[in-house]
Design an enzyme around this catalytic site. Structure first.
Site, PDB file in Angstrom:
ATOM      1  N   SER A  77      35.346  13.892  11.874  1.00  0.00           N
ATOM      2  CA  SER A  77      34.517  13.577  10.699  1.00  0.00           C
ATOM      3  C   SER A  77      33.104  13.312  11.201  1.00  0.00           C
ATOM      4  O   SER A  77      32.856  12.270  11.814  1.00  0.00           O
ATOM      5  CB  SER A  77      35.028  12.317   9.993  1.00  0.00           C
ATOM      6  OG  SER A  77      36.365  12.461   9.600  1.00  0.00           O
ATOM      7  N   LYS A 121      34.342  15.341   3.066  1.00  0.00           N
ATOM      8  CA  LYS A 121      34.897  14.147   3.736  1.00  0.00           C
ATOM      9  C   LYS A 121      34.025  12.917   3.453  1.00  0.00           C
ATOM     10  O   LYS A 121      34.547  11.815   3.248  1.00  0.00           O
ATOM     11  CB  LYS A 121      34.999  14.418   5.241  1.00  0.00           C
ATOM     12  CG  LYS A 121      35.441  13.244   6.078  1.00  0.00           C
ATOM     13  CD  LYS A 121      36.892  12.840   5.854  1.00  0.00           C
ATOM     14  CE  LYS A 121      37.220  11.592   6.665  1.00  0.00           C
ATOM     15  NZ  LYS A 121      38.577  11.136   6.476  1.00  0.00           N
ATOM     16  N   LYS A 129      30.670   4.311  10.577  1.00  0.00           N
ATOM     17  CA  LYS A 129      30.164   5.615  11.048  1.00  0.00           C
ATOM     18  C   LYS A 129      30.099   6.619   9.889  1.00  0.00           C
ATOM     19  O   LYS A 129      29.095   7.308   9.700  1.00  0.00           O
ATOM     20  CB  LYS A 129      31.081   6.110  12.177  1.00  0.00           C
ATOM     21  CG  LYS A 129      30.759   7.445  12.773  1.00  0.00           C
ATOM     22  CD  LYS A 129      31.614   8.595  12.254  1.00  0.00           C
ATOM     23  CE  LYS A 129      33.097   8.430  12.430  1.00  0.00           C
ATOM     24  NZ  LYS A 129      33.871   9.571  11.942  1.00  0.00           N
TER      25      LYS A 129
END
Ligand code: NAD
Length: 296
Positions: free
Chosen positions: A95, A170, A238
């Site tokens: 990701s 995502k 993140k």
């Protein structure tokens, strides 16, 4: 078809094993030797470097924490790109920032190598039983060529557009999950302070419009006060950072995402970054001086 696999962590290790189980020949590498030994015991061939994996595969799967790791594995000295032949494909299932996916794709294209960005959702249990959801960006014909390979790891594999679209999808997924957990935490603190049992609240509303997969997964964790990961707050930070960086670079504004990001930053400062993202509840508990659920 020879498959290369680099990144054998919480997710990559079981995913690699599912590729092996489906009968593919796999050459693998990770800087963690124990992880590499584990997939070798399951039938993979060990490589001594990313370059060696690149030189010995037709398609390379990467499952790494973030874009700096993906770029290092591909483009550093002894990186996979030094070994990859023209006509091969990298399927990056990490990701990462979608803008980074596009720049990695452009750099690989210089040597005739293609990229699919194919991040996943579902977490470790679904990685183990081969039912993760994969969201893929890239050319349709390349997607079709590697669909069966990706399906060995997944319950669903959907092409959502060109390179970068997988990671944009995502980010949307991670924003929706983070905001749902924050909403659930806020509501549970209200109920606790009002003297209404959160377990009964969950039982009463889970079948209605507010019910969700996130609620079904995280409400029981909150009520039983189990904050072990699962999905760590540091990884969610993140993802939200990637969402905010992307939004700023394309002139979009994400006020609620920014707010939850600050909640996660406060939890990190409090030493809770290795906890499950259900620990967003702990932020609300602290500012409200209340404890939700059992084991008070
Ligand atoms: P992880 O930290 O457990 O695993 C990463 C692996 O990459 C480690 O084994 C590490 O040794 C290896 N690695 C890092 N740099 C390397 C290098 N230069 N060369 C070789 N190996 C290297 O991470 P994870 O939980 O498996 O997550 C991987 C990705 O999947 C992340 O982008 C994460 O956001 C995403 N993801 C995770 C989950 C989850 O529940 N853990 C769910 C969905 C998506």
């Amino acid at each position: 078809m020879k498959v290369g696999f680099i990144g054998l962590g919480i997710m990559g290790r079981p995913m690699c094993k599912n590729v092996l189980k489906a009968g593919y020949e796999v050459v693998a590498f990770d800087m963690n030797k124990a992880a590499l030994d584990d997939v070798v015991a399951a039938g993979a061939k060990a490589a001594g470097s990313a370059k060696e994996v690149g030189a010995n595969c037709d398609v390379l799967i990467t499952m790494l924490p973030n874009s700096p790791h993906v770029k290092a594995v591909l483009f550093n000295e002894n990186g996979a790109a030094e070994g990859l032949k023209a006509g091969t494909t990298v399927i990056d299932m990490s990701s990462i920032n979608p803008v980074e996916s596009q720049s990695i794709a452009a750099k690989l294209a210089e040597t005739g190598v293609e990229l699919l960005d194919a991040p996943v959702s579902g977490g470790e249990p679904k990685a183990i039983d081969g039912t993760i959801s994969v969201m893929v960006g890239g050319k349709e014909e390349t997607f079709n060529k590697y669909y069966d390979l990706m399906k060995t790891m997944a319950g669903s594999v959907v092409r959502v557009g060109n390179v970068g679209a997988g990671n944009t999808t995502k980010l949307a997924n991670q924003m929706i999950v983070a905001l749902n957990i924050a909403a659930l935490s806020e509501a549970f603190v209200l109920c606790e302070k009002a003297g209404v049992d959160p377990q009964l609240v969950f039982d009463a509303i889970k079948g209605g419009l507010a019910g969700s997969t996130v609620m079904n997964a995280k409400a029981p964790m909150m009520i039983s006060r189990n904050f072990e990961p699962g999905f760590r707050i540091e990884l969610h930070i993140k993802d939200l950072q990637n969402a905010l960086d992307t939004s700023h670079s394309i002139n979009a504004s994400l006020p609620l995402t920014a707010q939850v990001m600050e909640i996660m930053q406060a939890l990190k400062i409090d030493g809770r970054e290795k906890k499950d993202h259900a620990a967003i509840l702990n932020y609300y508990e602290k500012i409200n001086n209340v404890t939700v659920g059992e084991k008070k």
